[in-house]
Design a protein around this motif. Structure first.
Motif, mmCIF file in Angstrom:
data_model
loop_
_atom_site.group_PDB
_atom_site.id
_atom_site.type_symbol
_atom_site.label_atom_id
_atom_site.label_comp_id
_atom_site.label_asym_id
_atom_site.label_seq_id
_atom_site.Cartn_x
_atom_site.Cartn_y
_atom_site.Cartn_z
ATOM 1 N N ASP A 20 0.412 -0.991 0.030
ATOM 2 C CA ASP A 20 0.334 -0.339 -0.210
ATOM 3 C C ASP A 20 0.976 1.286 0.115
ATOM 4 O O ASP A 20 0.370 2.264 -0.386
ATOM 5 C CB ASP A 20 -1.039 0.490 1.488
ATOM 6 N N CYS A 21 1.526 0.986 0.411
ATOM 7 C CA CYS A 21 2.703 2.503 0.393
ATOM 8 C C CYS A 21 3.869 2.872 -0.272
ATOM 9 O O CYS A 21 4.210 2.002 -1.305
ATOM 10 C CB CYS A 21 3.439 2.012 2.398
ATOM 11 N N ASP A 22 4.221 3.990 -0.317
ATOM 12 C CA ASP A 22 4.738 4.142 -2.069
ATOM 13 C C ASP A 22 6.150 3.919 -1.754
ATOM 14 O O ASP A 22 6.999 3.637 -2.701
ATOM 15 C CB ASP A 22 5.070 5.961 -1.990
ATOM 16 N N ASP A 23 7.358 4.257 -0.468
ATOM 17 C CA ASP A 23 8.302 3.519 -0.040
ATOM 18 C C ASP A 23 8.670 3.052 1.224
ATOM 19 O O ASP A 23 7.332 3.282 2.125
ATOM 20 C CB ASP A 23 9.605 4.919 -0.067
ATOM 21 N N ILE A 24 9.438 2.339 1.685
ATOM 22 C CA ILE A 24 10.126 1.620 2.719
ATOM 23 C C ILE A 24 9.878 2.995 3.848
ATOM 24 O O ILE A 24 9.975 2.446 4.828
ATOM 25 C CB ILE A 24 11.668 1.151 2.936
ATOM 26 N N LYS A 25 10.623 4.007 3.627
ATOM 27 C CA LYS A 25 10.413 4.731 4.830
ATOM 28 C C LYS A 25 8.792 4.962 5.537
ATOM 29 O O LYS A 25 8.182 5.087 6.506
ATOM 30 C CB LYS A 25 10.728 6.697 4.581
ATOM 31 N N GLU A 26 7.590 5.314 4.091
ATOM 32 C CA GLU A 26 6.945 5.030 4.512
ATOM 33 C C GLU A 26 6.080 4.063 5.612
ATOM 34 O O GLU A 26 5.579 4.195 6.169
ATOM 35 C CB GLU A 26 5.469 5.695 3.284
ATOM 36 N N VAL A 27 6.436 2.946 5.152
ATOM 37 C CA VAL A 27 6.549 1.257 6.387
ATOM 38 C C VAL A 27 7.239 1.480 7.016
ATOM 39 O O VAL A 27 5.907 1.099 8.421
ATOM 40 C CB VAL A 27 6.792 0.117 5.306
ATOM 41 N N ASN A 28 8.025 2.442 7.474
ATOM 42 C CA ASN A 28 8.827 2.199 8.872
ATOM 43 C C ASN A 28 7.518 2.760 9.772
ATOM 44 O O ASN A 28 7.583 2.716 10.817
ATOM 45 C CB ASN A 28 9.865 2.500 8.104
ATOM 46 N N ASP A 29 7.676 3.573 8.928
ATOM 47 C CA ASP A 29 6.315 5.150 9.947
ATOM 48 C C ASP A 29 5.485 4.756 10.055
ATOM 49 O O ASP A 29 5.153 5.155 11.725
ATOM 50 C CB ASP A 29 6.082 6.618 8.942
ATOM 51 N N LYS A 30 3.802 4.263 9.022
ATOM 52 C CA LYS A 30 3.188 3.792 9.573
ATOM 53 C C LYS A 30 3.890 2.520 10.523
ATOM 54 O O LYS A 30 2.719 2.299 11.918
ATOM 55 C CB LYS A 30 2.588 3.205 8.419
ATOM 56 N N LEU A 31 4.575 1.916 10.748
ATOM 57 C CA LEU A 31 4.995 0.250 12.091
ATOM 58 C C LEU A 31 4.888 1.774 13.218
ATOM 59 O O LEU A 31 4.972 0.983 13.777
ATOM 60 C CB LEU A 31 6.169 -0.018 11.790
ATOM 61 N N LEU A 32 5.791 2.305 13.350
ATOM 62 C CA LEU A 32 5.989 3.141 14.250
ATOM 63 C C LEU A 32 4.217 3.835 15.295
ATOM 64 O O LEU A 32 4.658 3.486 16.102
ATOM 65 C CB LEU A 32 6.799 4.790 13.785
ATOM 66 N N SER A 33 4.135 4.197 14.014
ATOM 67 C CA SER A 33 2.348 4.890 14.143
ATOM 68 C C SER A 33 1.716 4.052 14.913
ATOM 69 O O SER A 33 0.826 4.203 16.000
ATOM 70 C CB SER A 33 2.387 5.418 13.311
#
Length: 196
Positions: free
Chosen positions: A47-60
């Motif tokens: 669903d996410c555009d890049d790995i940084k966005e995945v990392n941020d969503k997991l943190l959130s």
């Protein structure tokens, strides 16, 4: 910030309490837990555009979990009195909370001089079994744990930065999460109780 170093007796007591709490906790099937988490991460990657966005969503997501599990921790861990210092709080997180929710104990190490930064080191991460990361990406597969620690500590009025330092999935010899004390938060009161 005057801090008291935990004695070996207090560390033993925390370990014993962690073991007792773990024995009383209802367990879910570890394989089911890992598969469910893995499916969640795969969906985020799609669903996410890049790995940084995945990392941020997991943190959130982890922060949201942490704000909720602190109540369960306080109710079931026999933590009768508030911790007297940030150092004591981190010892309780590593030795009791990790054991209670993940079934592993984390050693608290690498304190800096003023006791405002440490690491939680745990050789086995139950989320990591049967997982391979895509090569060459800064993917923080267990970032949800960092978020849960941050969310839980914010509920007891510690503003902290929590971040992954080492991960066995990325070829490191152990798993290590860093915690840095930022500030003490002020408890918010209902408007009717605030002084004008």
């Amino acid at each position: 910030m005057a801090q008291q170093t935990p004695t070996s007796n207090s560390v033993k007591a925390l370990r014993a309490r962690g073991d007792q709490v773990w024995a009383r906790m209802p367990k879910c099937n570890a394989e089911f837990f890992r598969l469910t988490y893995g499916a969640l991460v795969v969906q985020l990657v799609e669903d996410c555009d890049d790995i940084k966005e995945v990392n941020d969503k997991l943190l959130s997501m982890g922060v949201s979990i942490g704000t909720r599990i602190i109540d369960e921790f306080l109710a079931k861990s026999n933590q009768r009195e508030p911790c007297k210092s940030f150092e004591e709080t981190c010892e309780v997180v590593g030795r009791v909370a990790f054991k209670m929710f993940l079934g592993v104990e984390a050693d608290v190490r690498n304190w800096n001089e003023d006791k405002s930064r440490c690491s939680l080191v745990f050789p086995e991460n139950p989320l990591n079994e049967n997982v391979e990361l895509p090569p060459g990406k800064n993917f923080l597969y267990s970032n949800i744990i960092c978020g849960a620690i941050r969310g839980a500590l914010e509920q007891i009025l510690y503003k902290v930065d929590v971040y992954c330092i080492k991960d066995t999935l990325r070829g490191d010899d152990t798993n290590e999460i860093g915690i840095t004390f930022v500030s003490r938060l002020q408890a918010e009161m209902d408007d009717q109780y605030k002084e004008s």
